[in-house]
Design a protein around this motif. Structure first.
Motif, PDB file in Angstrom:
ATOM      1  N   HIS A  52       0.755  -1.205  -0.098  1.00  0.00           N
ATOM      2  CA  HIS A  52       0.047   0.011  -0.259  1.00  0.00           C
ATOM      3  C   HIS A  52       0.749   1.342  -0.034  1.00  0.00           C
ATOM      4  CE1 HIS A  52      -3.716  -2.154   0.705  1.00  0.00           C
ATOM      5  NE2 HIS A  52      -3.066  -3.053   1.528  1.00  0.00           N
ATOM      6  N   PHE A  53       0.597   2.141  -1.002  1.00  0.00           N
ATOM      7  CA  PHE A  53       1.235   3.345  -0.954  1.00  0.00           C
ATOM      8  C   PHE A  53       0.603   4.784  -1.087  1.00  0.00           C
ATOM      9  CE2 PHE A  53       3.898   6.189  -3.918  1.00  0.00           C
ATOM     10  CZ  PHE A  53       4.939   6.586  -2.822  1.00  0.00           C
ATOM     11  N   TYR A  54       0.753   5.523  -0.523  1.00  0.00           N
ATOM     12  CA  TYR A  54       0.010   6.851  -0.258  1.00  0.00           C
ATOM     13  C   TYR A  54       0.819   8.048  -0.442  1.00  0.00           C
ATOM     14  CZ  TYR A  54      -3.695   3.589   1.180  1.00  0.00           C
ATOM     15  OH  TYR A  54      -4.493   2.575   1.045  1.00  0.00           O
ATOM     16  N   LEU A  55       0.412   9.053  -0.919  1.00  0.00           N
ATOM     17  CA  LEU A  55       1.129  10.444  -1.096  1.00  0.00           C
ATOM     18  C   LEU A  55       0.881  11.636  -0.063  1.00  0.00           C
ATOM     19  CD1 LEU A  55       1.146  10.475  -4.926  1.00  0.00           C
ATOM     20  CD2 LEU A  55       3.114  10.254  -3.502  1.00  0.00           C
ATOM     21  N   ASN A  56       1.724  12.123   0.374  1.00  0.00           N
ATOM     22  CA  ASN A  56       1.357  13.450   1.237  1.00  0.00           C
ATOM     23  C   ASN A  56       2.459  14.362   0.787  1.00  0.00           C
ATOM     24  OD1 ASN A  56       1.078  15.649   2.983  1.00  0.00           O
ATOM     25  ND2 ASN A  56       1.100  14.276   4.894  1.00  0.00           N
ATOM     26  N   GLU A  57       2.256  15.203  -0.128  1.00  0.00           N
ATOM     27  CA  GLU A  57       3.453  16.330  -0.490  1.00  0.00           C
ATOM     28  C   GLU A  57       3.799  17.090   0.482  1.00  0.00           C
ATOM     29  OE1 GLU A  57       0.527  15.253  -2.084  1.00  0.00           O
ATOM     30  OE2 GLU A  57       0.384  15.417  -4.197  1.00  0.00           O
ATOM     31  N   LEU A  58       3.255  17.376   1.452  1.00  0.00           N
ATOM     32  CA  LEU A  58       3.493  18.210   2.578  1.00  0.00           C
ATOM     33  C   LEU A  58       4.759  17.749   3.517  1.00  0.00           C
ATOM     34  CD1 LEU A  58       0.095  19.676   3.623  1.00  0.00           C
ATOM     35  CD2 LEU A  58       1.773  20.409   2.263  1.00  0.00           C
ATOM     36  N   GLY A  67      -7.564  13.366   5.139  1.00  0.00           N
ATOM     37  CA  GLY A  67      -8.673  13.695   4.292  1.00  0.00           C
ATOM     38  C   GLY A  67      -8.947  12.386   3.277  1.00  0.00           C
ATOM     39  N   ALA A  68      -9.249  12.637   2.072  1.00  0.00           N
ATOM     40  CA  ALA A  68      -9.751  11.784   1.229  1.00  0.00           C
ATOM     41  C   ALA A  68      -8.725  10.486   1.155  1.00  0.00           C
ATOM     42  CB  ALA A  68      -9.887  12.306  -0.208  1.00  0.00           C
ATOM     43  N   GLU A  69      -7.446  10.809   1.291  1.00  0.00           N
ATOM     44  CA  GLU A  69      -6.068   9.854   1.084  1.00  0.00           C
ATOM     45  C   GLU A  69      -6.353   8.804   2.378  1.00  0.00           C
ATOM     46  OE1 GLU A  69      -2.575   9.407  -1.153  1.00  0.00           O
ATOM     47  OE2 GLU A  69      -4.583  10.003  -1.324  1.00  0.00           O
ATOM     48  N   THR A  83     -11.141   2.908   4.737  1.00  0.00           N
ATOM     49  CA  THR A  83     -12.655   2.573   4.379  1.00  0.00           C
ATOM     50  C   THR A  83     -12.737   1.693   3.155  1.00  0.00           C
ATOM     51  OG1 THR A  83     -13.199   4.393   2.794  1.00  0.00           O
ATOM     52  CG2 THR A  83     -13.937   4.463   5.022  1.00  0.00           C
ATOM     53  N   VAL A  84     -11.545   1.811   2.133  1.00  0.00           N
ATOM     54  CA  VAL A  84     -11.596   0.986   0.956  1.00  0.00           C
ATOM     55  C   VAL A  84     -10.668   0.024   0.952  1.00  0.00           C
ATOM     56  CG1 VAL A  84     -11.311   1.220  -1.723  1.00  0.00           C
ATOM     57  CG2 VAL A  84     -12.565   2.956  -0.396  1.00  0.00           C
ATOM     58  N   SER A  85      -9.279   0.343   1.227  1.00  0.00           N
ATOM     59  CA  SER A  85      -8.272  -0.784   1.485  1.00  0.00           C
ATOM     60  C   SER A  85      -8.438  -1.434   2.693  1.00  0.00           C
ATOM     61  CB  SER A  85      -6.950  -0.118   1.374  1.00  0.00           C
ATOM     62  OG  SER A  85      -6.789   0.628   0.263  1.00  0.00           O
ATOM     63  N   GLU A 116      -7.945   5.897  10.930  1.00  0.00           N
ATOM     64  CA  GLU A 116      -9.205   6.648  11.319  1.00  0.00           C
ATOM     65  C   GLU A 116      -9.761   6.924   9.928  1.00  0.00           C
ATOM     66  OE1 GLU A 116      -8.812   9.189  14.306  1.00  0.00           O
ATOM     67  OE2 GLU A 116      -8.641   7.938  15.858  1.00  0.00           O
ATOM     68  N   HIS A 117     -10.895   7.502   9.825  1.00  0.00           N
ATOM     69  CA  HIS A 117     -11.380   7.917   8.647  1.00  0.00           C
ATOM     70  C   HIS A 117     -10.584   9.005   7.960  1.00  0.00           C
ATOM     71  CE1 HIS A 117     -15.485   5.460   8.453  1.00  0.00           C
ATOM     72  NE2 HIS A 117     -14.368   4.769   8.525  1.00  0.00           N
ATOM     73  N   THR A 118     -10.315   9.809   9.053  1.00  0.00           N
ATOM     74  CA  THR A 118      -9.651  11.181   8.642  1.00  0.00           C
ATOM     75  C   THR A 118      -8.118  11.147   9.045  1.00  0.00           C
ATOM     76  OG1 THR A 118     -10.127  12.129  10.824  1.00  0.00           O
ATOM     77  CG2 THR A 118     -11.693  12.502   9.006  1.00  0.00           C
ATOM     78  N   ASP A 119      -7.690  10.298   9.417  1.00  0.00           N
ATOM     79  CA  ASP A 119      -6.005  10.226   9.573  1.00  0.00           C
ATOM     80  C   ASP A 119      -5.651   8.694   9.824  1.00  0.00           C
ATOM     81  OD1 ASP A 119      -3.606  10.507  10.996  1.00  0.00           O
ATOM     82  OD2 ASP A 119      -4.253  10.625  12.914  1.00  0.00           O
ATOM     83  N   LEU A 120      -4.718   8.554   8.829  1.00  0.00           N
ATOM     84  CA  LEU A 120      -3.771   7.133   8.699  1.00  0.00           C
ATOM     85  C   LEU A 120      -2.315   7.418   9.389  1.00  0.00           C
ATOM     86  CD1 LEU A 120      -3.798   4.141   7.914  1.00  0.00           C
ATOM     87  CD2 LEU A 120      -2.652   5.071   5.941  1.00  0.00           C
ATOM     88  N   THR A 121      -1.718   6.984  10.370  1.00  0.00           N
ATOM     89  CA  THR A 121      -0.517   7.456  10.822  1.00  0.00           C
ATOM     90  C   THR A 121       0.119   6.068  10.753  1.00  0.00           C
ATOM     91  OG1 THR A 121      -1.382   9.349  12.123  1.00  0.00           O
ATOM     92  CG2 THR A 121       0.896   8.421  12.592  1.00  0.00           C
ATOM     93  N   ILE A 122       1.492   6.286  10.383  1.00  0.00           N
ATOM     94  CA  ILE A 122       2.520   5.067  10.530  1.00  0.00           C
ATOM     95  C   ILE A 122       3.707   5.558  11.393  1.00  0.00           C
ATOM     96  CG2 ILE A 122       1.645   4.383   8.249  1.00  0.00           C
ATOM     97  CD1 ILE A 122       4.483   5.151   7.120  1.00  0.00           C
ATOM     98  N   GLU A 123       4.355   4.754  12.111  1.00  0.00           N
ATOM     99  CA  GLU A 123       5.658   5.001  12.635  1.00  0.00           C
ATOM    100  C   GLU A 123       6.779   4.400  11.716  1.00  0.00           C
ATOM    101  OE1 GLU A 123       7.841   3.312  16.428  1.00  0.00           O
ATOM    102  OE2 GLU A 123       6.104   4.645  16.954  1.00  0.00           O
ATOM    103  N   ALA A 124       7.875   5.314  11.236  1.00  0.00           N
ATOM    104  CA  ALA A 124       8.643   4.892  10.349  1.00  0.00           C
ATOM    105  C   ALA A 124       9.693   3.806  10.835  1.00  0.00           C
ATOM    106  CB  ALA A 124       9.547   6.262   9.820  1.00  0.00           C
TER     107      ALA A 124
END
Length: 242
Positions: free
Chosen positions: A3-9, A23-25, A31-33, A59-67
């Motif tokens: 699974h790969f997601y983008l956060n340009e910030l 947000g949407a990401e 909810t989808v994956s 959560e629906h508005t926050d996906l956080t990982i520990e590197a």
């Protein structure tokens, strides 16, 4: 499947730090994956930084990982850009999607003389946004560290002017030089693909007069949605990317 997601910030990260998408990401991830705490995910910033780690918040508005792993992938040189003529239906979009998966560094929407589809007025921004969304989704699907640029719409005259700054290769079925026989150098490449019906004779003349090189893929004629990706595959091999 990874699974790969983008956060340009995201600008920096280190092992043990936390990186998030919101947000949407995040909503798509949860909810989808259906990602859950404990799973492994990668988050990139589209500029070479890729952080892989374990999900600690889902959560629906926050996906956080520990590197767990942080990599910084350098941009490939020379760069390859696709100047794709606008085409009817979704053929130009299919070309952009496949080109992104194959490693293109940027795409240039081009209004060719024979382009049936036109971006005019409000369609310019709408078309650019559409291509940007396609590039972004294809980048995530192919797990690419670098997000290709989507440049502004160009006319044939603007494309001709650009040919003096780069190594411009124009796909033309009648060209004498085969793309596979091309000798690589260190110049950035702009690969030009025409619309349905091909590139008009006066456009070919103007481009070659400005320094562009006509090249062919083989003895057959490919659709505008296929030609660019096929040529990019050849260039990837010639440049040692593959």
């Amino acid at each position: 499947m990874a699974h790969f997601y983008l956060n340009e910030l995201v600008s920096t990260a280190e092992v043990g730090s936390r990186v998030s998408v919101e947000g949407a990401e995040a909503r798509h991830a949860v909810t989808v994956s259906r990602l859950a705490v404990g799973e492994t995910v990668s988050i990139g910033n589209g500029r070479g930084l890729v952080v892989t780690g374990t999900v600690v918040t889902a959560e629906h508005t926050d996906l956080t990982i520990e590197a767990v792993e942080v990599t910084d992938v350098p941009r490939t040189e020379p760069a390859i850009f696709l100047a794709q003529a606008l085409a009817k239906g979704d053929r130009d979009e299919l070309a952009v999607q496949a080109a992104t998966e194959l490693g293109i560094d940027g795409v240039i929407p081009w209004t060719a003389a024979r382009s049936i589809s036109r971006w005019e007025g409000a369609k310019v921004a709408k078309g650019h946004d559409r291509w940007t969304a396609i590039v972004r989704e294809a980048t995530k699907q192919s797990i690419r560290a670098w997000l290709p640029d989507v440049l502004d719409l160009v006319s044939t005259n603007q494309l001709v002017r650009l040919s003096s700054e780069v190594r411009m290769l124009v796909l033309e079925p009648t060209a004498e030089l085969a793309l596979s026989a091309l000798e690589p150098d260190d110049r950035d490449i702009v690969l030009v693909v025409g619309p349905e019906g091909g590139i008009a004779p006066h456009e070919l003349e103007a481009l070659t007069a400005a320094g562009a090189t006509l090249v062919r893929l083989g003895d057959t004629v490919l659709r505008t949605s296929t030609a660019g990706p096929a040529a990019i595959a050849v260039l990837n091999a010639k440049l040692g990317r593959w």
